[in-house]
Scaffold this motif. Structure first.
Motif, mmCIF file in Angstrom:
data_model
loop_
_atom_site.group_PDB
_atom_site.id
_atom_site.type_symbol
_atom_site.label_atom_id
_atom_site.label_comp_id
_atom_site.label_asym_id
_atom_site.label_seq_id
_atom_site.Cartn_x
_atom_site.Cartn_y
_atom_site.Cartn_z
ATOM 1 N N ASN A 1 0.826 -1.211 0.000
ATOM 2 C CA ASN A 1 0.000 0.000 0.000
ATOM 3 C C ASN A 1 0.859 1.260 0.000
ATOM 4 O O ASN A 1 0.501 2.269 -0.628
ATOM 5 C CB ASN A 1 -0.939 0.003 1.203
ATOM 6 N N PHE A 2 1.987 1.222 0.703
ATOM 7 C CA PHE A 2 2.891 2.371 0.697
ATOM 8 C C PHE A 2 3.409 2.626 -0.714
ATOM 9 O O PHE A 2 3.424 3.767 -1.185
ATOM 10 C CB PHE A 2 4.059 2.125 1.655
ATOM 11 N N PHE A 3 3.822 1.569 -1.385
ATOM 12 C CA PHE A 3 4.340 1.722 -2.743
ATOM 13 C C PHE A 3 3.255 2.282 -3.661
ATOM 14 O O PHE A 3 3.531 3.142 -4.509
ATOM 15 C CB PHE A 3 4.838 0.384 -3.275
ATOM 16 N N LYS A 4 2.039 1.809 -3.509
ATOM 17 C CA LYS A 4 0.948 2.258 -4.373
ATOM 18 C C LYS A 4 0.627 3.738 -4.164
ATOM 19 O O LYS A 4 0.339 4.448 -5.125
ATOM 20 C CB LYS A 4 -0.314 1.421 -4.111
ATOM 21 N N GLY B 1 10.569 1.699 -10.855
ATOM 22 C CA GLY B 1 9.666 2.630 -11.528
ATOM 23 C C GLY B 1 8.279 2.581 -10.916
ATOM 24 O O GLY B 1 8.109 2.692 -9.703
ATOM 25 N N SER B 2 7.290 2.354 -11.743
ATOM 26 C CA SER B 2 5.896 2.393 -11.296
ATOM 27 C C SER B 2 5.347 1.026 -10.916
ATOM 28 O O SER B 2 4.147 0.912 -10.643
ATOM 29 C CB SER B 2 5.016 2.986 -12.405
ATOM 30 N N SER B 3 6.172 -0.010 -10.877
ATOM 31 C CA SER B 3 5.660 -1.361 -10.650
ATOM 32 C C SER B 3 6.437 -2.107 -9.576
ATOM 33 O O SER B 3 7.641 -1.893 -9.390
ATOM 34 C CB SER B 3 5.703 -2.179 -11.946
ATOM 35 N N LEU B 4 5.732 -2.998 -8.887
ATOM 36 C CA LEU B 4 6.315 -3.861 -7.858
ATOM 37 C C LEU B 4 5.744 -5.259 -8.020
ATOM 38 O O LEU B 4 4.556 -5.429 -8.307
ATOM 39 C CB LEU B 4 5.992 -3.317 -6.467
ATOM 40 N N VAL B 5 6.598 -6.269 -7.853
ATOM 41 C CA VAL B 5 6.127 -7.651 -7.833
ATOM 42 C C VAL B 5 6.436 -8.250 -6.466
ATOM 43 O O VAL B 5 7.524 -8.055 -5.915
ATOM 44 C CB VAL B 5 6.766 -8.497 -8.963
ATOM 45 N N TYR C 1 1.372 -8.520 -8.736
ATOM 46 C CA TYR C 1 1.932 -7.283 -9.263
ATOM 47 C C TYR C 1 1.135 -6.100 -8.722
ATOM 48 O O TYR C 1 -0.092 -6.157 -8.617
ATOM 49 C CB TYR C 1 1.881 -7.262 -10.796
ATOM 50 N N VAL C 2 1.841 -5.026 -8.400
ATOM 51 C CA VAL C 2 1.220 -3.810 -7.893
ATOM 52 C C VAL C 2 1.706 -2.640 -8.729
ATOM 53 O O VAL C 2 2.900 -2.531 -9.029
ATOM 54 C CB VAL C 2 1.571 -3.580 -6.409
ATOM 55 N N SER C 3 0.786 -1.778 -9.100
ATOM 56 C CA SER C 3 1.135 -0.591 -9.882
ATOM 57 C C SER C 3 0.981 0.658 -9.019
ATOM 58 O O SER C 3 -0.020 0.817 -8.314
ATOM 59 C CB SER C 3 0.214 -0.481 -11.104
ATOM 60 N N ALA C 4 1.997 1.516 -9.029
ATOM 61 C CA ALA C 4 1.958 2.733 -8.224
ATOM 62 C C ALA C 4 0.906 3.689 -8.767
ATOM 63 O O ALA C 4 0.829 3.928 -9.976
ATOM 64 C CB ALA C 4 3.322 3.408 -8.218
ATOM 65 N N GLU C 5 0.092 4.224 -7.874
ATOM 66 C CA GLU C 5 -0.927 5.180 -8.281
ATOM 67 C C GLU C 5 -0.356 6.592 -8.371
ATOM 68 O O GLU C 5 -0.969 7.469 -8.975
ATOM 69 C CB GLU C 5 -2.085 5.147 -7.281
ATOM 70 N N ARG C 6 0.832 6.790 -7.764
ATOM 71 C CA ARG C 6 1.436 8.117 -7.780
ATOM 72 C C ARG C 6 2.846 8.037 -8.348
ATOM 73 O O ARG C 6 3.028 7.759 -9.515
ATOM 74 C CB ARG C 6 1.397 8.722 -6.380
ATOM 75 N N GLY C 7 3.869 8.192 -7.531
ATOM 76 C CA GLY C 7 5.208 8.338 -8.082
ATOM 77 C C GLY C 7 5.995 7.061 -8.303
ATOM 78 O O GLY C 7 6.889 7.011 -9.145
ATOM 79 N N GLY C 8 5.709 6.000 -7.527
ATOM 80 C CA GLY C 8 6.545 4.804 -7.634
ATOM 81 C C GLY C 8 7.911 5.044 -7.012
ATOM 82 O O GLY C 8 8.055 5.850 -6.088
ATOM 83 N N TRP C 9 8.929 4.369 -7.521
ATOM 84 C CA TRP C 9 10.284 4.490 -6.988
ATOM 85 C C TRP C 9 11.256 4.770 -8.118
ATOM 86 O O TRP C 9 11.318 4.023 -9.098
ATOM 87 C CB TRP C 9 10.697 3.211 -6.259
ATOM 88 N N GLY D 1 18.664 4.755 -9.412
ATOM 89 C CA GLY D 1 19.415 4.750 -10.665
ATOM 90 C C GLY D 1 18.476 4.763 -11.850
ATOM 91 O O GLY D 1 17.406 5.379 -11.814
ATOM 92 N N CYS D 2 18.849 4.045 -12.905
ATOM 93 C CA CYS D 2 18.081 4.104 -14.154
ATOM 94 C C CYS D 2 16.835 3.227 -14.124
ATOM 95 O O CYS D 2 15.917 3.414 -14.915
ATOM 96 C CB CYS D 2 18.966 3.709 -15.330
ATOM 97 N N GLY D 3 16.781 2.238 -13.214
ATOM 98 C CA GLY D 3 15.630 1.345 -13.160
ATOM 99 C C GLY D 3 15.767 0.170 -14.116
ATOM 100 O O GLY D 3 16.554 0.198 -15.072
ATOM 101 N N LEU D 4 14.996 -0.882 -13.856
ATOM 102 C CA LEU D 4 15.096 -2.103 -14.653
ATOM 103 C C LEU D 4 14.712 -1.880 -16.114
ATOM 104 O O LEU D 4 15.346 -2.420 -17.021
ATOM 105 C CB LEU D 4 14.197 -3.188 -14.052
#
Length: 418
Positions: A18-21, A245-249, A263-271, A177-180
């Motif tokens: 939920n924090f990530f989202k 980025g905007s996704s977490l597994v 899978y979770v998708s960020a509703e705001r900024g992501g990482w 960094g640049c992200g996956l």
């Protein structure tokens, strides 16, 4: 004008998704930043590691002054000092030596990987050699990805905590960094979304990915490393979170030996970058050599028959913008309609490199002929199936039918090429 960023409430393991989202990291604060840790806040190691990486990035890359406000006499204040958060943010303070903590450590070069891992194993004082081996192996693979692939100007931060009463080791590694997706895109142009990058990164990279003579090169080994970490965690009834980025597994091992995945998708900024949280259970590791061999056997099988391993099975259908969800129940066992939907909807979406999920909710023991009509052509001819297609909510009998069709498509392809 100071920008105040306040953390409050509970940021435990159960709150990670939920924090990530919902959380939005301020990438462009105006003026100095004050990070406020309110009294009573419950912080897990993953939260302190993300805060450390974020604060260090603001200071060293954005050239922003960063301050931290907390009560050192409170339990929360004592925890963040034990884990080394003030020190990671540039405060000149001594980190208490605690047996079960490996404080936040900055990793910028390959030379720093082994000392951190050795310190982790030593401070955690693990008397279980199998758990120690699994820990060392997993940490090496995760930290190597930070150094070799993140392109982060400040490297990454890592921490580890051992909970004796639970028998769990939790390791968090974070970089900005640049992200996956960016890291993979040059070699795999079809990886154009964060969700695809996560799914692809956890697969055993198969013979279709590289020329056969290059299977053992460094680029391929990096992909196998994340796959191994995922398998080690889930097969030992542990957990593995990977976000970029905007996704977490979220991957975990069930008591019956099966793997769960969400899978979770960020509703705001992501990482901005990549972070991983690895949880290993001391009593469930078993023989590490056998566990590692199992992972190698899976990767070897993937080289021989990659089609089955392109299938991404999910416990539930994710909620992601732009996702094409096909409700298989709507044409259950209608092979003519299945073939029509395959040709008219699924294949065009895959050609566009859209994300597609075949939702098997309500389907009990799909027949081989139905699965063949729906999926054989996808496994044999469809482009980008590796990064774009997932199966959700399938029961075990349906999963076996899907795997059989995938294997059959691979065998047919080999026979044609022979």
């Amino acid at each position: 004008m100071t920008t105040q960023i306040t953390f409050q409430g509970i940021l435990g393991d159960r709150q990670l998704l939920n924090f990530f989202k919902g959380w939005n990291w301020n990438d462009n604060p105006s003026g100095p930043v004050e990070i406020v840790i309110e009294q009573g806040l419950h912080l897990s190691p993953w939260a302190t590691t993300l805060i450390a990486a974020y604060g260090a990035w603001l200071h060293e890359v954005r050239d922003v002054d960063v301050h931290i406000d907390y009560d050192p006499s409170s339990p929360t204040g004592k925890f963040i000092e034990n884990i080394g958060l003030p020190s990671a943010l540039g405060y000149d303070c001594e980190i208490p030596i605690r047996r079960n903590y490996v404080p936040l450590t900055k990793i910028t070069t390959s030379k720093e990987i082994k000392p951190f891992i050795d310190k982790t194993a030593e401070l955690l004082d693990l008397d279980d050699s199998e758990l120690a081996d699994a820990l060392k192996y997993s940490l090496t693979e995760l930290l190597r990805n930070v150094v070799q692939h993140s392109k982060s100007r400040i490297g990454g931060f890592a921490s580890a905590v051992f909970y004796p009463t639970k028998g769990i080791v939790e390791i968090t590694i974070a970089d900005i960094g640049c992200g996956l997706r960016h890291s993979l895109h040059e070699a795999y142009p079809e990886i154009n979304r964060d969700e695809k990058a996560l799914r692809f990164a956890l697969l055993p990279h198969v013979s279709g990915t590289f020329a056969s003579g290059n299977y053992g090169n460094m680029k391929d080994n990096a992909g196998l490393g994340l796959f191994f970490v995922k398998e080690i965690a889930s097969r030992a009834y542990g957990g593995f979170f990977l976000a970029s980025g905007s996704s977490l597994v979220d991957v975990w091992g069930n008591k019956d030996g099966s793997m769960g995945k969400k899978y979770v998708s960020a509703e705001r900024g992501g990482w901005r970058g990549t972070f991983a949280v690895l949880q290993l259970r001391k009593d469930s590791i078993g023989e590490f050599d056998s566990l590692l061999q199992t992972c190698r056997d899976i990767a070897a099988e993937a080289r021989k028959s990659d089609k089955e391993f392109l299938v991404d099975f999910l416990d539930e259908t994710p909620v992601i913008n732009g996702l094409h969800v096909i409700q298989v129940k709507e044409f259950d066992e209608d092979v003519e309609e299945a073939a029509k939907i395959r040709d008219d909807k699924i294949i065009p979406a895959l050609i566009r490199e859209d994300l597609v999920v075949l939702d098997f909710s309500g389907i009990r023991a799909a027949t081989q002929s139905f699965v063949h009509a729906l999926m054989y052509k996808l496994f044999k001819d469809a482009p980008t199936i590796k990064s774009c297609l997932s199966i959700s909510c399938a029961d075990n009998a349906s999963i076996q039918a899907i795997k059989a069709v995938a294997a059959y498509a691979a065998a047919e392809e080999k026979n044609v090429g022979a």
